[in-house]
Motif scaffolding. Sequence first.
Motif, short mmCIF file in Angstrom:
data_model
loop_
_atom_site.label_atom_id
_atom_site.label_comp_id
_atom_site.label_asym_id
_atom_site.label_seq_id
_atom_site.Cartn_x
_atom_site.Cartn_y
_atom_site.Cartn_z
N GLN A 349 0.51 -1.32 0.07
CA GLN A 349 -0.06 0.08 -0.05
C GLN A 349 0.85 1.28 -0.13
OE1 GLN A 349 -3.26 -0.11 -0.39
NE2 GLN A 349 -3.26 1.96 -0.46
N MET A 350 2.01 0.99 0.87
CA MET A 350 2.97 2.40 0.99
C MET A 350 3.60 2.62 -0.46
SD MET A 350 6.26 2.58 3.16
CE MET A 350 7.27 1.72 2.17
N THR A 351 4.03 1.63 -0.99
CA THR A 351 4.61 1.73 -2.25
C THR A 351 3.87 2.45 -3.28
OG1 THR A 351 4.40 -0.57 -2.95
CG2 THR A 351 6.52 0.12 -2.08
N ARG A 352 2.63 1.83 -3.24
CA ARG A 352 1.42 2.33 -4.22
C ARG A 352 1.22 3.80 -4.06
NH1 ARG A 352 -0.91 -2.71 -3.86
NH2 ARG A 352 -2.38 -2.12 -2.17
N ASN A 353 1.10 4.20 -2.75
CA ASN A 353 0.88 5.47 -2.30
C ASN A 353 2.18 6.44 -2.86
OD1 ASN A 353 -1.52 4.85 -1.28
ND2 ASN A 353 -0.91 4.93 0.73
N LEU A 354 3.36 5.87 -2.48
CA LEU A 354 4.51 6.60 -3.05
C LEU A 354 4.54 6.82 -4.39
CD1 LEU A 354 7.28 5.03 -0.63
CD2 LEU A 354 6.56 7.46 -1.00
N ALA A 355 4.16 5.67 -5.26
CA ALA A 355 3.91 5.69 -6.56
C ALA A 355 2.97 7.04 -7.08
CB ALA A 355 3.81 4.52 -7.21
N HIS A 356 1.97 6.99 -6.43
CA HIS A 356 1.18 8.03 -6.89
C HIS A 356 1.53 9.52 -6.53
CE1 HIS A 356 -2.50 4.75 -6.62
NE2 HIS A 356 -1.82 4.94 -7.55
N ALA A 357 2.23 9.45 -5.22
CA ALA A 357 2.56 10.84 -4.88
C ALA A 357 3.75 11.25 -5.92
CB ALA A 357 3.40 10.78 -3.56
N ARG A 358 4.52 10.19 -6.10
CA ARG A 358 5.73 10.67 -7.30
C ARG A 358 5.17 11.08 -8.44
NH1 ARG A 358 9.76 6.70 -9.75
NH2 ARG A 358 8.11 5.53 -10.47
N LEU A 359 4.03 10.50 -9.07
CA LEU A 359 3.49 10.76 -10.35
C LEU A 359 2.96 12.28 -10.04
CD1 LEU A 359 3.20 9.33 -12.85
CD2 LEU A 359 0.73 8.72 -12.13
N ALA A 360 2.27 12.52 -9.15
CA ALA A 360 1.96 14.00 -8.91
C ALA A 360 2.80 14.87 -8.77
CB ALA A 360 0.92 13.78 -7.66
N GLU A 361 3.99 14.49 -8.18
CA GLU A 361 5.11 15.37 -7.90
C GLU A 361 5.67 15.59 -9.19
OE1 GLU A 361 8.23 13.80 -5.89
OE2 GLU A 361 9.67 15.56 -6.35
N GLN A 362 5.80 14.29 -10.22
CA GLN A 362 6.30 14.78 -11.47
C GLN A 362 5.52 15.70 -12.45
OE1 GLN A 362 6.82 10.72 -12.69
NE2 GLN A 362 8.80 10.30 -12.06
N ARG A 363 4.32 15.30 -12.25
CA ARG A 363 3.26 16.41 -12.91
C ARG A 363 3.45 17.90 -12.69
NH1 ARG A 363 -2.14 12.42 -12.60
NH2 ARG A 363 -1.49 11.35 -14.48
N SER A 364 3.47 17.97 -11.40
CA SER A 364 3.57 19.49 -10.90
C SER A 364 4.99 20.03 -11.26
CB SER A 364 3.48 19.38 -9.27
OG SER A 364 4.35 18.77 -8.45
N GLN A 365 6.05 19.06 -11.08
CA GLN A 365 7.54 19.48 -11.55
C GLN A 365 7.26 19.95 -13.20
OE1 GLN A 365 10.18 16.63 -10.75
NE2 GLN A 365 10.65 17.45 -8.59
N GLN A 366 6.65 19.11 -13.80
CA GLN A 366 6.35 19.27 -15.24
C GLN A 366 5.91 20.68 -15.36
OE1 GLN A 366 4.67 16.05 -16.98
NE2 GLN A 366 6.54 14.84 -17.03
N LEU A 367 4.88 20.82 -14.73
CA LEU A 367 3.92 22.31 -14.78
C LEU A 367 4.75 23.26 -14.30
CD1 LEU A 367 0.94 23.06 -15.21
CD2 LEU A 367 0.74 23.09 -12.80
N LEU A 368 5.64 23.12 -13.41
CA LEU A 368 6.46 24.15 -12.94
C LEU A 368 7.77 24.57 -13.87
CD1 LEU A 368 6.62 25.61 -10.16
CD2 LEU A 368 8.35 24.24 -9.55
N LYS A 369 8.07 23.28 -14.61
CA LYS A 369 9.10 23.51 -15.48
C LYS A 369 8.51 24.46 -16.91
CE LYS A 369 12.65 20.58 -17.77
NZ LYS A 369 13.06 19.32 -18.01
N ARG A 370 7.24 23.90 -17.01
CA ARG A 370 6.64 24.57 -18.21
C ARG A 370 6.37 26.06 -17.89
NH1 ARG A 370 3.63 19.98 -19.18
NH2 ARG A 370 1.77 20.86 -17.94
N GLN A 371 5.84 26.45 -16.69
CA GLN A 371 5.75 27.87 -16.34
C GLN A 371 7.12 28.37 -16.19
OE1 GLN A 371 3.76 27.46 -12.66
NE2 GLN A 371 1.87 27.60 -13.58
N ARG A 372 8.15 27.85 -15.89
CA ARG A 372 9.66 28.40 -15.59
C ARG A 372 9.99 28.51 -16.92
NH1 ARG A 372 13.30 28.40 -11.64
NH2 ARG A 372 15.64 28.55 -12.46
N THR A 373 9.89 27.60 -17.93
CA THR A 373 10.49 27.89 -19.12
C THR A 373 9.50 29.19 -20.07
OG1 THR A 373 10.68 25.58 -19.43
CG2 THR A 373 10.47 26.73 -21.60
N TYR A 374 8.47 29.22 -19.74
CA TYR A 374 7.17 30.36 -20.26
C TYR A 374 7.89 31.46 -19.65
CZ TYR A 374 3.04 33.22 -20.99
OH TYR A 374 2.55 34.20 -21.19
#
Lengths: 732, 189
Positions: A349-374
């Motif tokens: 359960q923990m690894t599943r949650n971590l995987a989800h959290a990492r996915l969310a973090e990756q998405r937010s990082q991508q968003l941040l990166k896009r905003q930063r690039t913009y």
Amino acid sequence: MIDSLRHRPLLPMLLLFGLMLLALLMMSDATQHSERFNELYFWLLVFSAGGLVLLTVLIGVGLYQLMHRYRQHEPGSRLSLRLMVLFVALALVPVGVVYHFSLQFLQRGIDSWFDVRIEDALNDALELGRSALDLRMREALKQTQRIAEDLRQPNRTGVAMQLDEMLTYTEATELTLFGQNGRIIATASLDPLRIVPHQPPDIVFLQVRQGHDYLSLDPIHNVGFHIRVMVPVPSVGSADETRMLQALFPVPSRLGELADSVQSAFDSYRELKFLRNPLKTSFILTLSLVLLFGVLAAFWAALYAAQRLVAPIRELAEGTRAVAAGDYDRQLPLTSNDELGFLVHSFNQMTRNLAHARLAEQRSQQLLKRQRTYLQAVLARLSSGVLTFDHSGCLRTYNIAAEQILHTRLGKRVGRSSDDHPPNHSPSQHIQRFFEALKPWLQHPEDWRQEVTLFAGTGRLVLMCRGSSLPDPDRLRGGHVVVFDDITALVQAQRDAAWAEVARRLAHEIKNPLTPIQLATERIRHKYLKQMEPEQARVLDRGTQTIIQQVQSMKEIVNDFNNYARPTRLNMTPIAVNRFISELLYPYRSNRHGIRVVFAADTADPTLMADASRLRQLLHNLIQNSLEALSETGGQLTVCTRVCSDQGQEHLQVQICDDGPGFPDGRIGNMFEPYVTTKPKGTGLGLAIVRKIVDEHGGLIDLANPPEGGAQVTIRLPLNSPSCATTEENKA
Amino acid sequence: MHGCVNVANWPLLPLWLLGMLLLTQPVWAANFQILHAETQLHEGVYLVNADMHFELSADSREALDNSVPLTVQLTFQVRRQRDWLWDQVIASVQQRYQLQYHSLAQQYVVTNLNSHQRHSFPTYAAAMEYIGRLRGFPLLDQTLLDADTRYQVRLRAELDIHSLPAPLRPLAYVSRAWRLRSHWYSWML
């Protein structure tokens, strides 16, 4: 590893244990019953020994693997080893105790079967039996000897009849007469079915043949004890062969039974006593085999159980290590429903949650990166330079425009303050000056604006800087943002426009009335000078002459302003600076005030792209100013040229120094403004024009009173810079 | 009792067992020897005469003197010789003697376990000599054999350790002193 454990051959091992147990049971049975498994005993022993060796090898291999994993610090190996040692110790101690006491009981139990008194009693009984029979045997011997004596004289009826006859008055049951070589001469038996007599052994013949009597107690099959007596039959003549008489006497049935019983008991006891140690050995052998089997089986079971118990923990440890290494997709197999199973479930359960959290973090990082690039794209396309500083004054970010405006790379300055220079990097002076100029403003809490003038390698830079504090809600980032624009061209344009307006007004307001005034004065002079008295005519002449001269002077002033204000089209040509200045100074060397003119030329002999006439005017103005300053006191005028390099950009530095009184204190700041002069006859345009020419060439001019006295004018003009032409085209 | 081994004093029991198994081999003709054997045809029956020499080992002799019965087994095999295949055993006959010391009578009693005849001997040597001298032992009828086939007879004598008392047997299985056996003695029928 986990798979090998899961597929560990538990079933074959259980089969091996079962077979070995069966073999041991059969061996135990074979040692106690003479019939069953007798033939197999040897092979059972071999099988058991082989099984034990195999088990030892398996345990050795298992232990070696465990120790190898222990040395490799594999997760779970330490716990496995500890559990195994614990299990083995738990198994060995009770087994050892049981073995010890079993041995004791075995020894004592078997020893307790034997008693000295019983042995003595049996010996006595045997001796008693012998004594009882001995009497009987002696009687039998006597009877036999008598019969032998009787047989000495042959009877008429023959030996056979004689023996039959003798049977009747003796207790013998069988009488046999043997010849010299053991041949049967005659025999008589009470048993009518018995035809062949009981043959004595050869050794008996030998003994009797030598003249000795033979007396023994023979156990005869189905008949019981018999007394066998054999005596030599005395021969009648020396020619006769030696004959031998064997007589068998029965032992009374009761006595025989008793003797048999004593004999049987005595032999059994003796056999048992002899077999005592082999019996112990046999039992101990079987017991030791069983114990060894038990210990080895316990050892293997401990090894297996420890690894089986630790397997989920090892999987968990490996899973944790994988998660720590960034593998959030690790899922462990759920093998049991106990507490460990719960742990595994929680881990998954923990690894599943971590995987989800990492996915969310990756998405937010991508968003941040896009905003930063913009944001970076926006900043990059801004014409204004943008710099951000942290709260300690260190540069954090910059945009491309900042580098373009400052003509330098800022990458190495990121994370450093104005005092902290990057290693192996000599900062350009204008950048250092720029950061030093910004430094006091970075602590300013309010928004601010400041104009900063720099001399870059490419020329003068006027920067309009605007600063603002960045919000710092968490006291983490904050700092300052500075936005600056290059307003060099704008300032120049504003100044040009202002002076163009002045010139236009001067032309319009002053110059236009001057011509009518001059014409009117000349007309008055022309008309009335001849008609007037010489005295009056002289006054008129002087007056009109003064008016005409002053008007002419005013016209020249207006022309000067025109010259200053009029946009100039520069005619840029390459100029060999040293030669140019040397020629220019030549007329000044022979001045009437005895002023010494010195030229210190740079050995590099630089070539400058400039308008020769404008450059000449610039130098004339400055030299004349110096000569005027030295006209009363005399002294030395020094002109020196030097090629300087600043971050790869070369510029020409021209210094004009004198040892005159210097510039008046407090007025150096506005000496370049028009109408500012310290001379009684000056128009206040000399230095203004000098400044204008320097500006036209993209250079910078500085005035200073050096500590050793005098005045010093420093001009810096860019060498091989295209900005001059560009500037002039813009102005045009 | 020097023939016994106290296992409790042997900590390395498996090694001892293995060593004993590897080292244990029959004590060949040094003790049990067949000196001569022959076959005679008498009234359609083949009779065997054999002279053998039996000498017990010290351990077995000690057991005998302590009233442990010993069994000596003679094994006869009649084999048909074949050219291309191994020989075929067509008859196997055993003659067993039990030797026992009789304490009361102080006699060595030899019992023919086939016929259950008993013979007493005042000395051990006489008893062994009796066993070692076989005369007229009926092997098989002539009618059972093919006339044009070659037959070989083999004889071997051995101490039957399976007949020993149970406690002695484990030791007898692993000890050289108890494995008394002669070579096969062969002759043509």
